[in-house]
Design an enzyme around this catalytic site. Structure first.
Site, PDB file in Angstrom:
ATOM      1  N   LYS A  76     -10.994  -5.301   9.880  1.00  0.00           N
ATOM      2  CA  LYS A  76      -9.756  -4.931  10.584  1.00  0.00           C
ATOM      3  C   LYS A  76      -9.587  -5.764  11.864  1.00  0.00           C
ATOM      4  CE  LYS A  76      -7.787  -2.019   7.893  1.00  0.00           C
ATOM      5  NZ  LYS A  76      -6.465  -2.372   7.348  1.00  0.00           N
TER       6      LYS A  76
ATOM      7  N   ASN B 237      -7.966   9.058  13.723  1.00  0.00           N
ATOM      8  CA  ASN B 237      -8.204   9.677  12.408  1.00  0.00           C
ATOM      9  C   ASN B 237      -6.923  10.339  11.904  1.00  0.00           C
ATOM     10  OD1 ASN B 237     -10.771   9.156  13.534  1.00  0.00           O
ATOM     11  ND2 ASN B 237     -11.711  10.682  12.206  1.00  0.00           N
TER      12      ASN B 237
ATOM     13  N   TYR C 201     -16.080  -2.408   7.698  1.00  0.00           N
ATOM     14  CA  TYR C 201     -14.635  -2.130   7.705  1.00  0.00           C
ATOM     15  C   TYR C 201     -14.015  -2.573   9.029  1.00  0.00           C
ATOM     16  CZ  TYR C 201     -10.395   0.762   7.760  1.00  0.00           C
ATOM     17  OH  TYR C 201      -9.096   1.206   7.839  1.00  0.00           O
TER      18      TYR C 201
ATOM     19  N   SER D  91      -7.442   0.455  12.709  1.00  0.00           N
ATOM     20  CA  SER D  91      -8.067   1.772  12.809  1.00  0.00           C
ATOM     21  C   SER D  91      -8.810   1.845  14.136  1.00  0.00           C
ATOM     22  CB  SER D  91      -9.064   1.921  11.665  1.00  0.00           C
ATOM     23  OG  SER D  91     -10.090   2.810  12.023  1.00  0.00           O
ATOM     24  N   SER D  92      -8.977   3.059  14.641  1.00  0.00           N
ATOM     25  CA  SER D  92      -9.637   3.185  15.945  1.00  0.00           C
ATOM     26  C   SER D  92     -11.121   2.819  15.877  1.00  0.00           C
ATOM     27  CB  SER D  92      -9.467   4.599  16.492  1.00  0.00           C
ATOM     28  OG  SER D  92     -10.030   5.531  15.615  1.00  0.00           O
ATOM     29  N   CYS D  93     -11.683   2.668  14.679  1.00  0.00           N
ATOM     30  CA  CYS D  93     -13.117   2.324  14.599  1.00  0.00           C
ATOM     31  C   CYS D  93     -13.382   0.860  14.921  1.00  0.00           C
ATOM     32  CB  CYS D  93     -13.691   2.691  13.245  1.00  0.00           C
ATOM     33  SG  CYS D  93     -13.061   1.663  11.940  1.00  0.00           S
TER      34      CYS D  93
ATOM     35  N   TRP E  26     -20.974  18.560   7.746  1.00  0.00           N
ATOM     36  CA  TRP E  26     -21.949  17.475   7.923  1.00  0.00           C
ATOM     37  C   TRP E  26     -22.252  17.242   9.406  1.00  0.00           C
ATOM     38  CZ3 TRP E  26     -19.646  12.939   4.504  1.00  0.00           C
ATOM     39  CH2 TRP E  26     -19.635  13.346   3.160  1.00  0.00           C
TER      40      TRP E  26
ATOM     41  N   LEU F  11      -1.815  -2.552   9.952  1.00  0.00           N
ATOM     42  CA  LEU F  11      -2.472  -1.280  10.245  1.00  0.00           C
ATOM     43  C   LEU F  11      -3.972  -1.468  10.401  1.00  0.00           C
ATOM     44  CD1 LEU F  11      -1.247   1.639  10.309  1.00  0.00           C
ATOM     45  CD2 LEU F  11       0.245   0.046   9.128  1.00  0.00           C
TER      46      LEU F  11
ATOM     47  N   HIS G 185     -12.275  11.656   4.484  1.00  0.00           N
ATOM     48  CA  HIS G 185     -12.561  11.891   5.887  1.00  0.00           C
ATOM     49  C   HIS G 185     -12.777  13.389   6.111  1.00  0.00           C
ATOM     50  CE1 HIS G 185     -10.849   7.827   6.446  1.00  0.00           C
ATOM     51  NE2 HIS G 185     -11.747   7.789   7.414  1.00  0.00           N
TER      52      HIS G 185
ATOM     53  N   GLY H  82       0.809  -1.224   0.000  1.00  0.00           N
ATOM     54  CA  GLY H  82       0.000   0.000   0.000  1.00  0.00           C
ATOM     55  C   GLY H  82       0.838   1.267   0.000  1.00  0.00           C
TER      56      GLY H  82
HETATM   57  P1  GDP Z   1     -15.513   8.877  11.176  1.00  0.00           P
HETATM   58  O1  GDP Z   1     -14.472   9.392  12.134  1.00  0.00           O
HETATM   59  O2  GDP Z   1     -15.379   7.433  10.877  1.00  0.00           O
HETATM   60  O3  GDP Z   1     -16.905   9.234  11.626  1.00  0.00           O
HETATM   61  O4  GDP Z   1     -15.250   9.542   9.748  1.00  0.00           O
HETATM   62  P2  GDP Z   1     -15.240  11.018   9.099  1.00  0.00           P
HETATM   63  O5  GDP Z   1     -13.869  11.607   9.222  1.00  0.00           O
HETATM   64  O6  GDP Z   1     -15.752  10.846   7.698  1.00  0.00           O
HETATM   65  O7  GDP Z   1     -16.290  11.899   9.895  1.00  0.00           O
HETATM   66  C1  GDP Z   1     -16.043  12.435  11.160  1.00  0.00           C
HETATM   67  C2  GDP Z   1     -17.147  13.400  11.553  1.00  0.00           C
HETATM   68  O8  GDP Z   1     -17.026  14.595  10.778  1.00  0.00           O
HETATM   69  C3  GDP Z   1     -18.563  12.874  11.334  1.00  0.00           C
HETATM   70  O9  GDP Z   1     -19.354  13.330  12.432  1.00  0.00           O
HETATM   71  C4  GDP Z   1     -18.977  13.599  10.043  1.00  0.00           C
HETATM   72  O10 GDP Z   1     -20.368  13.740   9.901  1.00  0.00           O
HETATM   73  C5  GDP Z   1     -18.297  14.952  10.255  1.00  0.00           C
HETATM   74  N1  GDP Z   1     -18.130  15.750   9.023  1.00  0.00           N
HETATM   75  C6  GDP Z   1     -18.441  17.067   8.919  1.00  0.00           C
HETATM   76  N2  GDP Z   1     -18.242  17.504   7.655  1.00  0.00           N
HETATM   77  C7  GDP Z   1     -17.766  16.458   6.955  1.00  0.00           C
HETATM   78  C8  GDP Z   1     -17.366  16.305   5.592  1.00  0.00           C
HETATM   79  O11 GDP Z   1     -17.425  17.205   4.771  1.00  0.00           O
HETATM   80  N3  GDP Z   1     -16.891  15.063   5.237  1.00  0.00           N
HETATM   81  C9  GDP Z   1     -16.804  14.028   6.135  1.00  0.00           C
HETATM   82  N4  GDP Z   1     -16.313  12.858   5.716  1.00  0.00           N
HETATM   83  N5  GDP Z   1     -17.213  14.148   7.414  1.00  0.00           N
HETATM   84  C10 GDP Z   1     -17.677  15.339   7.824  1.00  0.00           C
END
Ligand code: GDP
Length: 315
Positions: free
Chosen positions: A148, A173, A144, A115-117, A210, A113, A187, A18
């Site tokens: 992992k 993250n 996912y 992930s914390s999820c 979001w 590798l 992300h 990777g």
């Molecule tokens: P997670 O850590 O697995 O939930 O992955 P993400 O990094 O995709 O999202 C983290 C948080 O950021 C979540 O609560 C999303 O809803 C929020 N978020 C806010 N704006 C955005 C955006 O534009 N893109 C993504 N991916 N997440 C967003």
């Protein structure tokens, strides 16, 4: 935990699976900076990690003495939640093909590798490694996470049955050079960098974030993760699971404000409640790695500024 600090243990033939991804490319950078022999790498066209026979042949021919498994199908909350079958199938298959072929070819040491999820959605914070499998997972990225967890258990089981020394790391993250800035699959941190940059260029008054902005996340600069991985290799750590993070978290709202500041976009934040929040909090306990003497170096603001420079160079 067994460690050896023996320079005879310094690997010579290192395979980075990777290497084109954000994590793999950071590991290659770190190995080069550390004066290691040029790592063995393969593009997807040269070696399809989903092809069990091809992976077996590759290991038999190359006989690496250390393997970093940084190859994975990854993505943000929307991608994980949408391409659920691809996320579980590809990640399970990569983990089982690579780990099994490595063992068969006599690879003694490997770093996987994760992930914390992988940790339960509602587990106590900060999250300790032993909370693995103590409760239900966050539904948006369950496929996912299951893949992992299978990778971690492959390492653990091969160590127990075959005496290998396979280690797993669970980064929080990540962000940094070579990140994915595609808004449908990225992300949050790279998404906000791109959104703020484009809003600034267009002269918009608003930035759409979001969810509710209340979830808390921890962000690690990818070169710090690569440093932790090479540190574990150099320490001769032989088994176990290691969280890698910075030890503190930030709300998505505050993250958006910091990104806007670094990028120089001075609008207001609008929340899109139609998008999921995901898990409410995900802060790792980094005491296990800390006890060995490792900690992250890059502050969030400094890291965002470096990531933004990389974004601008790629644009
Ligand atoms: P997670 O850590 O697995 O939930 O992955 P993400 O990094 O995709 O999202 C983290 C948080 O950021 C979540 O609560 C999303 O809803 C929020 N978020 C806010 N704006 C955005 C955006 O534009 N893109 C993504 N991916 N997440 C967003």
């Amino acid at each position: 935990m067994t460690t050896t600090n023996d320079t005879r243990d310094r690997p010579r033939r290192i395979f980075v699976a990777g290497h084109r991804g954000m994590v793999g490319s950071a590991i290659v950078r770190r190995l080069r900076a550390g004066g290691y022999p040029e790592p063995i790498v393969r593009t997807r066209d040269e070696l399809d990690l989903l092809d069990q026979a091809a992976v077996g042949r590759f290991f038999d021919e190359q006989r690496p003495d250390y393997v970093f498994v940084a190859a994975a199908r990854v993505g943000g909350i929307h991608a994980n939640n949408t391409w659920r079958a691809e996320f579980i199938y590809q990640n399970l298959t990569i983990a089982s093909n690579v780990i099994h072929a490595a063992w068969r070819a006599g690879v003694e040491r490997l770093l996987f590798l994760g992930s914390s999820c992988i940790y339960p959605r509602d587990c106590a914070q900060p999250i300790r490694e032993e909370y693995l499998l103590s409760g239900p997972l966050e539904p948006t990225n369950e496929p996912y996470a299951i893949a992992k967890i299978a990778g971690i258990k492959l390492c653990e089981s091969y160590n127990r049955q075959y005496g290998t020394r396979y280690v797993s790391v669970m980064p929080t993250n990540l962000y940094g050079p070579n990140d994915n800035y595609d808004l449908a699959t990225s992300h949050v941190l790279p998404a906000l960098i791109r959104k703020a940059h484009e809003a600034k260029l267009r002269g918009d008054g608003e930035l759409v974030v979001w969810g509710t902005g209340t979830p808390l996340r921890e962000f690690l600069y990818v070169d710090d993760l690569a440093d932790a991985c090479v540190f574990l290799m150099e320490q001769g750590v032989a088994e176990g699971l290691f969280n890698v993070g910075v030890g503190s978290d930030v709300s998505i709202r505050d993250l958006a404000a910091t990104v806007m500041d670094v990028v120089g976009f001075r609008g207001s934040i609008v929340f899109d409640a139609g998008k999921p929040d995901g898990t409410p909090r995900k802060l790792l306990d980094v005491g296990r790695l800390g006890a060995l003497g490792w900690s992250a170096r890059t502050g969030l603001r400094e890291g965002i500024a470096a990531a933004y420079r990389d974004f601008l160079e790629r644009a």
